[in-house]
Design an enzyme around this catalytic site. Structure first.
Site, PDB file in Angstrom:
ATOM      1  CD  GLU A 175      85.358  17.773  47.725  1.00  0.00           C
ATOM      2  OE1 GLU A 175      85.782  18.328  46.706  1.00  0.00           O
ATOM      3  OE2 GLU A 175      84.465  18.244  48.429  1.00  0.00           O
ATOM      4  CE  LYS A 217      86.768  20.424  49.755  1.00  0.00           C
ATOM      5  NZ  LYS A 217      86.858  21.750  49.148  1.00  0.00           N
ATOM      6  CB  SER A 259      81.742  23.248  55.388  1.00  0.00           C
ATOM      7  OG  SER A 259      81.308  23.882  54.215  1.00  0.00           O
ATOM      8  N   GLY A 260      80.311  20.750  53.704  1.00  0.00           N
ATOM      9  CA  GLY A 260      79.240  19.814  53.350  1.00  0.00           C
ATOM     10  C   GLY A 260      77.843  20.104  53.856  1.00  0.00           C
ATOM     11  N   GLY A 261      77.513  21.358  54.116  1.00  0.00           N
ATOM     12  CA  GLY A 261      76.156  21.655  54.585  1.00  0.00           C
ATOM     13  C   GLY A 261      76.066  21.860  56.088  1.00  0.00           C
ATOM     14  NE  ARG A 291      77.737  23.860  50.806  1.00  0.00           N
ATOM     15  CZ  ARG A 291      77.160  22.660  50.827  1.00  0.00           C
ATOM     16  NH1 ARG A 291      75.854  22.578  50.916  1.00  0.00           N
ATOM     17  NH2 ARG A 291      77.887  21.567  50.754  1.00  0.00           N
TER      18      ARG A 291
HETATM   19  P1  13P Z   1      81.476  22.916  51.043  1.00  0.00           P
HETATM   20  O1  13P Z   1      82.468  23.333  52.069  1.00  0.00           O
HETATM   21  O2  13P Z   1      80.394  23.938  50.806  1.00  0.00           O
HETATM   22  O3  13P Z   1      80.954  21.533  51.269  1.00  0.00           O
HETATM   23  O4  13P Z   1      82.231  22.849  49.669  1.00  0.00           O
HETATM   24  C1  13P Z   1      83.464  22.253  49.605  1.00  0.00           C
HETATM   25  C2  13P Z   1      83.718  21.785  48.243  1.00  0.00           C
HETATM   26  O5  13P Z   1      84.705  22.097  47.653  1.00  0.00           O
HETATM   27  C3  13P Z   1      82.729  20.888  47.634  1.00  0.00           C
HETATM   28  O6  13P Z   1      83.326  20.267  46.532  1.00  0.00           O
END
Ligand code: 13P
Length: 345
Positions: A175, A217, A259-261, A291
């Site tokens: 990721e 990811k 999703s990152g915000g 999120r």
């Molecule tokens: P988000 O989808 O909230 O960005 O989180 C994914 C995640 O696993 C962050 O490490």
């Protein structure tokens, strides 16, 4: 070992399914629970995870769940260890193995901790039934960042982590997250993502990581959260696929976005558009959201037993809509439909 990895990949690359990231550290979980005025204790975190993981029929949309260490030894209301409960439902349990972020000396950039003793920890997690792992590296966009130094170091660590996972029969989720924070343009995000992915895949190759037994990811190519005139759905989808095609080998089985915000609706619409571009995609393209899957459920729950059903409905709705998006079958008007309506055919 190869067979074990291949079997896990087979179960995690399922059309119309994606991954739920429920691996918030205690610190992050505490922040999320604070947003609904719920005190964060081992028990409230268990209750919240119980709500999601026991939602009816999630296995229709979710093929894997990333857990946090604490959750491995916690039980559902019905007394079953969470990893076991998931496995019984045909969902592959996974584990966040990084130990969070640290700052490079004299810099705002960060690297990820957790390589020391990783092999031993993986063996312990396997005893709980975990078959895949996750390691997150972050990159911030500014006038001076991400620097070559941070890009190289994070790529190297991601590759070492991935190699160690595969040696222990655990599928690595790699990721690299280019952060959405800031007012930067989509162009700046595109350039940063390009450099980051190029370096990550050259490091994976150097470490002899089996690309066909790993999952990527990534973040999407997107305008900064505070940018003016943020790019629309079409541009995000096109640029994201472009950068991935240029840097991700076709033998990689699956790309599952974070999703990152992004808002839940944005994250779903972007994924859906990638599947309606009429481009052939060499990898499976789906989601691994935290999120964007959880936020509506968290808001509906408010820490109250009487809201559990509504919270599960909210969670299932996002899971269903993202499942449709992973097949290019999502439509914006579905956002306003009642969950009980037959939106899946
Ligand atoms: P988000 O989808 O909230 O960005 O989180 C994914 C995640 O696993 C962050 O490490």
């Amino acid at each position: 070992m190869g067979n074990e990895l291949k079997q896990t990949i087979k179960e995690m690359v399922a059309v119309g399914k994606g991954i739920l990231a429920a691996d918030e550290s205690v610190k992050t979980a505490t922040k999320r629970l604070a947003s609904i005025n719920v005190e964060s204790t081992e028990e409230t975190r268990r209750q919240y995870r119980n709500l999601m993981l026991t939602s009816p029929e999630i296995e229709k949309y979710i093929c894997g769940v990333i857990l946090f260490e604490e959750t491995l030894s916690q039980k559902s209301d019905s007394g079953i260890l969470f990893p076991k409960l998931l496995a019984q439902r045909g969902i592959v349990p996974g584990i966040k193995v990084d130990e969070g972020l640290a700052e490079f000396e004299g810099s705002i950039e960060q690297y990820t901790k957790g390589l020391d003793g990783l092999g031993e920890r993986l063996e312990k997690y396997k005893e709980y039934g975990c078959r895949f792992a996750k390691w997150r590296a972050v990159y911030s966009i500014s006038e001076t960042t991400p620097t070559e130094m941070a890009i190289r170091r994070n790529a190297q660590d991601l590759a070492k982590y991935a190699k160690t996972c595969q040696e222990h029969g655990v599928v690595p989720i790699v990721e690299p997250e280019v952060l959405i924070d800031g007012a930067h343009s989509i162009d700046a995000c595109h350039k940063a993502t390009e450099k980051v992915l190029r370096e990550v895949f050259s490091a994976l190759k150097r470490e002899n990581v089996m690309i066909d037994c790993a999952i990527l990811k990534p973040s999407m190519v997107i305008s900064g959260k505070e940018a003016n005139n943020r790019a629309g759905v079409d541009e995000v989808a096109k640029r994201t696929i472009k950068v991935l095609k240029a840097n991700v080998p076709p033998e990689l089985p699956s790309i599952n976005f974070l999703s990152g915000g992004q808002t839940p609706q944005e994250a779903t619409a972007h994924l859906n558009r990638m599947h309606t571009l009429n481009e052939s995609l060499p990898w499976y393209v789906s989601f691994s959201y935290a999120r964007a899957l959880q936020d509506p459920a968290l808001k509906a729950w408010q820490g109250k037993d009487e809201n559990i059903r509504a919270a599960q409905q909210a969670f299932l709705k996002r899971a269903k809509l993202n499942s449709l998006a992973a097949m290019g079958k999502y439509k914006e008007e579905m956002e306003n439909m009642d969950l009980d309506m037959a939106i899946l055919n």
